[in-house]
Motif scaffolding. Structure first.
Motif, short mmCIF file in Angstrom:
data_model
loop_
_atom_site.label_atom_id
_atom_site.label_comp_id
_atom_site.label_asym_id
_atom_site.label_seq_id
_atom_site.Cartn_x
_atom_site.Cartn_y
_atom_site.Cartn_z
N TRP A 279 0.81 -1.22 0.00
CA TRP A 279 0.00 0.00 0.00
C TRP A 279 0.84 1.27 0.00
CZ3 TRP A 279 0.75 3.48 3.85
CH2 TRP A 279 1.41 3.04 5.01
N TRP A 280 2.08 1.19 0.51
CA TRP A 280 2.88 2.40 0.70
C TRP A 280 3.63 2.82 -0.55
CZ3 TRP A 280 7.86 1.03 -0.35
CH2 TRP A 280 8.21 -0.31 -0.16
N THR A 281 3.63 1.99 -1.59
CA THR A 281 4.45 2.32 -2.76
C THR A 281 3.90 3.51 -3.55
OG1 THR A 281 3.25 0.64 -4.03
CG2 THR A 281 5.32 -0.04 -2.99
N LYS A 282 2.57 3.55 -3.72
CA LYS A 282 1.99 4.68 -4.48
C LYS A 282 2.17 6.01 -3.76
CE LYS A 282 -1.41 1.56 -6.53
NZ LYS A 282 -2.85 1.20 -6.61
N VAL B 213 5.78 7.23 -4.18
CA VAL B 213 6.06 7.83 -5.48
C VAL B 213 5.54 9.26 -5.54
CG1 VAL B 213 5.57 7.72 -7.95
CG2 VAL B 213 6.15 5.64 -6.73
N THR B 214 4.33 9.49 -5.00
CA THR B 214 3.76 10.84 -4.96
C THR B 214 4.64 11.78 -4.16
OG1 THR B 214 1.53 9.91 -5.11
CG2 THR B 214 1.73 12.19 -4.36
N ILE B 215 5.09 11.31 -3.00
CA ILE B 215 5.99 12.12 -2.17
C ILE B 215 7.27 12.42 -2.92
CG2 ILE B 215 7.40 12.10 -0.08
CD1 ILE B 215 5.19 10.44 1.24
N GLY B 216 7.78 11.45 -3.66
CA GLY B 216 9.00 11.65 -4.43
C GLY B 216 8.85 12.74 -5.47
N VAL C 130 10.53 1.69 -4.41
CA VAL C 130 9.34 1.28 -5.15
C VAL C 130 9.72 0.44 -6.36
CG1 VAL C 130 7.35 2.11 -6.47
CG2 VAL C 130 8.01 3.26 -4.35
N ALA C 131 10.76 0.86 -7.10
CA ALA C 131 11.14 0.17 -8.33
C ALA C 131 11.58 -1.26 -8.07
CB ALA C 131 12.25 0.94 -9.04
N VAL D 80 10.77 -3.09 -5.20
CA VAL D 80 9.92 -3.84 -4.27
C VAL D 80 8.49 -3.99 -4.77
CG1 VAL D 80 8.92 -3.84 -1.95
CG2 VAL D 80 11.32 -3.26 -2.27
N SER D 81 7.96 -2.96 -5.44
CA SER D 81 6.55 -3.00 -5.84
C SER D 81 6.29 -4.11 -6.86
CB SER D 81 6.13 -1.66 -6.43
OG SER D 81 4.80 -1.73 -6.91
N PRO D 82 5.20 -4.88 -6.68
CA PRO D 82 4.86 -5.91 -7.65
C PRO D 82 3.99 -5.38 -8.80
CG PRO D 82 3.39 -6.06 -5.78
CD PRO D 82 4.34 -4.94 -5.48
N VAL D 83 3.61 -4.11 -8.73
CA VAL D 83 2.71 -3.52 -9.73
C VAL D 83 3.54 -2.83 -10.80
CG1 VAL D 83 0.76 -1.99 -10.13
CG2 VAL D 83 0.98 -3.20 -7.95
N ARG D 84 3.36 -3.25 -12.03
CA ARG D 84 4.23 -2.77 -13.10
C ARG D 84 4.12 -1.27 -13.31
NH1 ARG D 84 4.23 -6.00 -18.62
NH2 ARG D 84 5.14 -7.49 -17.16
N TRP D 85 2.91 -0.72 -13.35
CA TRP D 85 2.78 0.71 -13.66
C TRP D 85 3.32 1.57 -12.52
CZ3 TRP D 85 0.02 4.21 -10.79
CH2 TRP D 85 -0.95 3.73 -9.90
N VAL D 86 3.26 1.08 -11.29
CA VAL D 86 3.85 1.82 -10.18
C VAL D 86 5.37 1.82 -10.31
CG1 VAL D 86 4.09 1.92 -7.67
CG2 VAL D 86 1.88 1.31 -8.67
N ARG D 87 5.93 0.67 -10.67
CA ARG D 87 7.37 0.61 -10.90
C ARG D 87 7.79 1.53 -12.04
NH1 ARG D 87 6.89 -5.03 -10.98
NH2 ARG D 87 7.71 -5.06 -13.12
N SER D 88 6.97 1.59 -13.06
CA SER D 88 7.30 2.47 -14.19
C SER D 88 7.33 3.93 -13.74
CB SER D 88 6.27 2.28 -15.31
OG SER D 88 6.30 0.94 -15.79
N LEU D 89 6.36 4.34 -12.91
CA LEU D 89 6.37 5.71 -12.39
C LEU D 89 7.62 5.97 -11.56
CD1 LEU D 89 2.68 6.49 -11.29
CD2 LEU D 89 4.01 7.58 -13.11
N ALA D 90 8.02 4.96 -10.79
CA ALA D 90 9.23 5.11 -9.97
C ALA D 90 10.46 5.30 -10.85
CB ALA D 90 9.39 3.90 -9.06
#
Length: 637
Positions: A23-26, A29-32, A77-78, A80-90
């Motif tokens: 839950w903390w990955t998104k 990224v926003t904070i980043g 995030v890049a 650890v996150s299992p969600v591809r689009w979240v990793r892409s944003l990272a």
């Protein structure tokens, strides 16, 4: 089955009970992104008002904190996150953060960035834009043509357009390195490791490749695009199944080869010397294909599209462009002469290294210290590359049907002749450009090193959970990014000065060229005034007056100028000179007392000062300085 499917790149990652979405990955990224935005605004709020010895020290601490938060969050995030689009944003966040660091001269309003070569390239762009020089009159007009294009299409001043070329080529490098890695190895973290490997900018070593307007360096970065097209062409040709000894359905490679032909022609225009490295890469691949076709017909290499025609085209373009001028013959003559001297035993590499080592020791540094700062990351990737190359050449990956092992074989074998060229340059000290060729070697080492890291993360994930392995890799890359960003710009950290060029420097030199007495040479401190003549008046203007500006003050003579010269001279001293010699070089050749003594020396008259530049007239030993040629330059006396 397509090549991308075979690599596993097109299959989405599934959410399982053992790999839940975190839950903390998104939010991270926003904070980043918010932190990075604040960092850029803080840097922009403190524009440069004069010469700065260190860009790092002059940039607000808030910028570095914001960039650090953004990069730290992106790494977590890049990996650890299992969600591809979240990793892409990272990954986008990480690339933007590093690009913001590389774009600091723009953000902080530098007038120009890059003494020496970049100033000459600005002058060439001016000559090209004004029509004083034709593209055919420049051996590598590509960079200058890009700058003129930006100037005319976008509307940027030519000076800013020349500066913009550097981040554009860096962007090409950062984009195509991970794309190459995806073609070389499978796995969900291939792109992640490829992006962070690219952000290390290993081809830039600050000895012969630099982060500024330097055609050889920029062409080396651009070569990542060529390697991508090569790999794409091979994989578009279909995959060879060992068991059935059948080729899978192939995609057409004609389109890729057409694009490759255009790119190969452009790389010759960007810099023929780097193009020669690329040509050697192509010739090596052709040799590998020929040998495998003759002796290993069951290997996938024998089924790949042939590179013979593109290589012949490349060679033809290279030969037509380079042999039409004296550049090729002068370069060949110099190289052959050095090689002959090396055969006779007249090597000077050891003496040069010893002299440089003595200078480094004299200012309180050491060669091991500089090696750690400049080459530690390169050494790590080189070691990993050596392992991957040996495994590829020994066909250790041949049983792995999920990876394009043959493309790794091409790059691995290509390292041998390229390293041989570097070794000959290094041992024979040919043209003192051995570290230029090391830059291209590090491009290939970045790719194969990233492959090794991908395989290592995959193996690690089998023994520990992916999050734990990912955290370990995130920590390692965090350390490597710090080591990479610290020397991105020249600064006292690596015992060099910032290569910022201020508007007052340009104006001071321009006034000197405008008002100096006829026939009196102008001398600089360590750097010839020719560079400023190029930047302010154009290269053609300077060439007509070459002898007047191609001189510098001899080392350790600044405290006795009139006694040093037998005829009148102008000596120009900038704030950059003082900061470089006193603080960066620790008064190795020019002392603080020497600079202070100029104002009080007999026969030396200050004839111009604007706060950044002081111009002095050194009279003949029998000449009075009052009312002489010095008076013709009198500005802010």
């Amino acid at each position: 089955m397509t090549a991308s499917t075979a690599r596993g790149a097109g299959t989405p990652e599934r959410q399982t009970g053992t790999n839940p979405e975190r839950w903390w990955t998104k939010p991270l990224v926003t904070i980043g992104f918010l932190s990075l935005t604040g960092a850029i605004l803080s840097a922009k709020s403190v524009p440069a008002v004069g010469y700065e010895l260190s860009l790092y020290a002059a940039t607000p601490v808030q910028f570095w904190v914001g960039v650090g938060v953004a990069l730290g969050g992106a790494l977590l995030v890049a990996f650890v996150s299992p969600v591809r689009w979240v990793r892409s944003l990272a990954l986008v966040l990480a690339a933007t953060a590093v690009l913001s660091v590389l774009g600091l001269p723009f953000i902080r309003g530098y007038y120009f960035y890059g003494t020496a070569d970049p100033m000459t390239h600005l002058g060439l762009a001016k000559d090209l834009d004004s029509g004083r020089t034709s593209p055919l009159g420049i051996i590598y007009p590509g960079i200058h043509m890009v700058a003129v294009f930006i100037n005319r299409i976008v509307g940027y001043s030519l000076r800013r357009a020349v500066l913009l070329v550097t981040p554009l080529f860096v962007l090409v490098y950062i984009l195509f390195v991970p794309l190459c890695v995806r073609l070389l190895v499978s796995g969900p973290r291939a792109t992640t490791i490829g992006v962070f490997s690219a952000l290390l900018l290993l081809p830039i070593n600050h000895i012969s490749t630099h982060f500024r307007v330097h055609p050889f360096t920029l062409t080396t970065l651009y070569s990542a695009f060529i390697v991508f097209l090569l790999l794409k062409a091979f994989l578009s040709g279909g995959r060879y199944d060992r068991r059935s000894k059948q080729s899978e359905p192939v995609d057409t490679v004609a389109g890729t080869f057409v694009v490759l032909a255009v790119v190969l022609a452009s790389v010759v225009l960007y810099h023929p010397q780097q193009a020669l490295n690329v040509l050697l890469l192509f010739v090596t691949i052709c040799g590998v294909q020929l040998l495998y076709r003759l002796f290993r017909s069951d290997h996938p290499v024998s089924k790949h599209p042939r590179l013979y025609a593109p290589t012949l085209f490349f060679f033809g373009v290279y030969a037509l462009w380079t042999t039409r001028t004296s550049w090729f013959y002068r370069l060949a003559d110099k190289h052959l002469g050095k090689i002959a001297g090396y055969i006779r035993g007249d090597t000077i590499a050891g003496k040069q290294i010893q002299a440089q080592g003595d200078s480094i020791t004299a200012i309180g540094a050491s060669l091991p210290e500089l090696f750690v700062k400049l080459f530690l990351l390169s050494a790590v990737y080189t070691a990993i590359t050596a392992v991957i190359a040996l495994l590829s050449v020994s066909h250790a990956f041949d049983d792995d049907a999920t990876v394009p092992e043959s493309t790794r074989l091409y790059l691995s074998l290509s390292l041998l002749p390229l390293f041989g060229v570097f070794l000959v340059y290094f041992v024979g000290s040919i043209s003192k450009m051995q570290f230029r060729h090391l830059g291209f070697l590090m491009l290939l080492a970045t790719l194969l090193g990233a492959v090794g890291l991908c395989i290592g993360l995959d193996r690690l994930s089998r023994s520990v959970s992916l999050p734990r392995g990912g955290l370990l890799f995130a920590a390692v890359f965090a350390l490597m990014l710090v080591l990479a960003i610290a020397p991105a710009y020249q600064s006292p950290y690596i015992y060099k000065q910032n290569v910022q060029v201020t508007e007052m420097q340009m104006e001071g030199y321009n006034q000197t060229f405008e008002h100096r007495a006829d026939g009196v040479p102008v001398l600089g401190i360590r750097m010839e005034p020719t560079r400023y003549a190029d930047a302010t008046r154009g290269v053609q203007w300077r060439l007509e007056r070459e002898k007047l500006y191609r001189k510098t003050v001899p080392f350790n003579t600044i405290s006795r100028l009139q006694a040093t010269f037998e005829s009148p001279r102008y000596v120009i001293v900038t704030r950059l000179d003082r900061e470089r010699e006193i603080n960066a070089y620790q008064q190795l050749r020019f002392s603080k007392e020497g600079f202070r003594s100029i104002e009080h020396q007999p026969g030396v008259d200050r004839v111009m000062s604007n706060g950044e530049v002081q111009l002095y007239y050194v009279a003949n030993r029998s000449e009075s300085t009052s009312g002489g040629p010095a008076a013709t330059v009198g500005v802010n006396r």
